[in-house]
Design a protein around this motif. Structure first.
Motif, mmCIF file in Angstrom:
data_model
loop_
_atom_site.group_PDB
_atom_site.id
_atom_site.type_symbol
_atom_site.label_atom_id
_atom_site.label_comp_id
_atom_site.label_asym_id
_atom_site.label_seq_id
_atom_site.Cartn_x
_atom_site.Cartn_y
_atom_site.Cartn_z
ATOM 1 N N UNK A 6 4.168 8.101 12.890
ATOM 2 C CA UNK A 6 5.238 7.575 12.041
ATOM 3 C C UNK A 6 4.695 6.595 11.001
ATOM 4 N N UNK A 7 3.706 5.799 11.401
ATOM 5 C CA UNK A 7 3.113 4.847 10.464
ATOM 6 C C UNK A 7 2.395 5.582 9.340
ATOM 7 N N UNK A 8 1.657 6.658 9.676
ATOM 8 C CA UNK A 8 0.965 7.436 8.651
ATOM 9 C C UNK A 8 1.949 8.195 7.767
ATOM 10 N N UNK A 9 3.048 8.653 8.357
ATOM 11 C CA UNK A 9 4.070 9.338 7.569
ATOM 12 C C UNK A 9 4.712 8.392 6.567
ATOM 13 N N UNK A 10 4.851 7.118 6.951
ATOM 14 C CA UNK A 10 5.429 6.122 6.036
ATOM 15 C C UNK A 10 4.556 5.963 4.797
ATOM 16 N N UNK A 11 3.239 6.071 4.948
ATOM 17 C CA UNK A 11 2.346 5.987 3.791
ATOM 18 C C UNK A 11 2.620 7.140 2.828
ATOM 19 N N UNK A 12 2.864 8.322 3.393
ATOM 20 C CA UNK A 12 3.126 9.482 2.538
ATOM 21 C C UNK A 12 4.500 9.396 1.885
ATOM 22 N N UNK A 13 5.456 8.787 2.551
ATOM 23 C CA UNK A 13 6.819 8.719 2.015
ATOM 24 C C UNK A 13 6.937 7.744 0.851
ATOM 25 N N UNK A 14 6.165 6.664 0.878
ATOM 26 C CA UNK A 14 6.188 5.717 -0.251
ATOM 27 C C UNK A 14 4.757 5.307 -0.585
ATOM 28 N N UNK A 15 3.984 6.228 -1.163
ATOM 29 C CA UNK A 15 2.560 5.961 -1.443
ATOM 30 C C UNK A 15 2.339 4.855 -2.469
ATOM 31 N N UNK A 16 3.266 4.727 -3.443
ATOM 32 C CA UNK A 16 3.078 3.703 -4.477
ATOM 33 C C UNK A 16 3.105 2.305 -3.878
ATOM 34 N N UNK A 17 4.091 2.055 -3.036
ATOM 35 C CA UNK A 17 4.195 0.745 -2.396
ATOM 36 C C UNK A 17 3.014 0.475 -1.465
ATOM 37 N N UNK A 18 2.641 1.500 -0.683
ATOM 38 C CA UNK A 18 1.514 1.333 0.234
ATOM 39 C C UNK A 18 0.222 1.079 -0.532
ATOM 40 N N UNK A 19 0.027 1.808 -1.631
ATOM 41 C CA UNK A 19 -1.187 1.624 -2.429
ATOM 42 C C UNK A 19 -1.216 0.248 -3.082
ATOM 43 N N UNK A 20 -0.043 -0.204 -3.557
ATOM 44 C CA UNK A 20 0.029 -1.532 -4.176
ATOM 45 C C UNK A 20 -0.322 -2.620 -3.157
ATOM 46 N N UNK A 21 0.215 -2.482 -1.943
ATOM 47 C CA UNK A 21 -0.093 -3.463 -0.897
ATOM 48 C C UNK A 21 -1.558 -3.393 -0.497
ATOM 49 N N UNK A 22 -2.081 -2.177 -0.384
ATOM 50 C CA UNK A 22 -3.482 -2.007 -0.016
ATOM 51 C C UNK A 22 -4.409 -2.618 -1.074
ATOM 52 N N UNK A 214 2.021 0.123 10.949
ATOM 53 C CA UNK A 214 1.891 0.332 9.507
ATOM 54 C C UNK A 214 1.323 -0.916 8.836
ATOM 55 N N UNK A 215 1.885 -2.079 9.174
ATOM 56 C CA UNK A 215 1.371 -3.322 8.599
ATOM 57 C C UNK A 215 -0.058 -3.589 9.019
ATOM 58 N N UNK A 216 -0.349 -3.295 10.285
ATOM 59 C CA UNK A 216 -1.699 -3.526 10.812
ATOM 60 C C UNK A 216 -2.722 -2.621 10.126
ATOM 61 N N UNK A 217 -2.372 -1.345 9.939
ATOM 62 C CA UNK A 217 -3.291 -0.413 9.291
ATOM 63 C C UNK A 217 -3.561 -0.801 7.837
ATOM 64 N N UNK A 218 -2.519 -1.249 7.143
ATOM 65 C CA UNK A 218 -2.689 -1.646 5.740
ATOM 66 C C UNK A 218 -3.721 -2.764 5.600
ATOM 67 N N UNK A 219 -3.569 -3.812 6.392
ATOM 68 C CA UNK A 219 -4.474 -4.956 6.249
ATOM 69 C C UNK A 219 -5.863 -4.655 6.833
#
Length: 288
Positions: A6-22, A214-219
């Motif tokens: 589910x955490x990886x799917x969230x990255x695919x669902x909103x890649x722009x936000x995830x990329x900006x945070x990353x 999801x938050x843990x993977x991003x950081x």
């Protein structure tokens, strides 16, 4: 596995936000890591200078060198006192300037007896220097030390450390809120699905876990990228400085490993706590 999927799917669902945070987290962690290494290295340099710091006191003609040495040794601030007689000082000078050997036969040795004094705490250099000038065997104007340069470096380092700490705090806050924003977007996109899961008996912990991951993977990903870039950059710059100034102390591999572990721990804390706080704040409507 469900939570991770589910955490990886969230990255695919909103890649722009995830990329900006990353990206934000990667830049923040890179700057934080490099600034931290810079401050640590400056501490080492100043510490090395302080350890080499000595006070040089020139004795007046006819002064009792041994009695003066014994008096100075009795001071609690003093670690070591070494006497260099005028003859020894002249011999050392002749080693550097051999032509002076001929002149020494024609004139009387003008050099004074000299005391080299090392302190237990280099921060007391100025205080001890003032005490030395009050001794009748030495007097004003006969004391020299490199403390002024070291003191300026210490003041500069203190100001730099304050500015760096403010920068580090701002970077951490920026990364923290960036993680919270990404998790909030994930929650909004899945709010209806979350309500259904709760209605069919899913526990709040089961529902929250994907967001925490999801938050843990991003950081964590950002921290690993920052560490790769930061370690390479530091080793490259440190190698160049060592070639130019081989006497400068640099951080060892163990120091870099400890700094890297510290950044990973910080990344885990920011990712997990930022996601947890976002979940607690933005899932109240679903009573999580």
């Amino acid at each position: 596995m469900y939570a991770l999927a589910q955490a990886l799917r969230a990255f695919r669902n909103h890649p722009t936000s995830a990329l900006a945070t990353l990206t934000t987290a990667t830049v923040s962690f890179s700057l934080l890591f490099l600034v931290g290494l810079l401050l640590w290295n400056l501490d080492r340099i100043v510490g090395s200078l302080e350890n080499e710091l000595e006070i040089v006191a020139y004795l007046k003609d006819g002064a009792d060198a041994q009695a003066t040495m014994n008096k100075i040794r009795s001071w609690p601030e003093v670690e070591k006192v070494e006497l260099i007689t005028k003859d020894e000082a002249l011999a050392l000078l002749q080693l550097d300037y051999p032509y002076l050997a001929e002149a020494s036969d024609l004139i009387e040795n003008p050099l004074p007896d000299t005391l080299k004094i090392r302190l237990i705490d280099p921060a007391l250099t100025r205080q001890v220097a003032r005490k030395l000038t009050q001794l009748s065997a030495i007097g004003p104007g006969n004391v020299e030390y490199g403390g002024e340069v070291t003191e300026k470096l210490v003041r500069f380092l203190a100001g730099l450390r304050l500015g760096a700490n403010i920068l580090i705090l701002l970077l951490i806050i920026d990364t923290f809120f960036s993680v919270m924003g990404t998790i909030r977007l994930s929650i909004e996109n899945r709010r209806e699905k979350l309500r259904v899961m709760l209605l069919v008996g899913a526990t709040s912990g089961f529902v929250q876990l994907p967001f925490l991951l999801e938050g843990l993977l991003l950081t964590l990903i950002a921290a690993l990228i920052a560490l790769a870039v930061g370690n390479l950059a530091y080793r490259y710059v440190a190698g160049m400085l060592q070639n130019l100034l081989p006497f400068l102390p640099i951080l060892s591999s163990t120091d870099l490993l400890n700094a890297s572990l510290g950044l990973l721990v910080l990344a885990i804390f920011i990712g997990f706590f930022g996601a947890w706080l976002s979940v607690r704040t933005h899932l109240r409507d679903t009573e999580l």
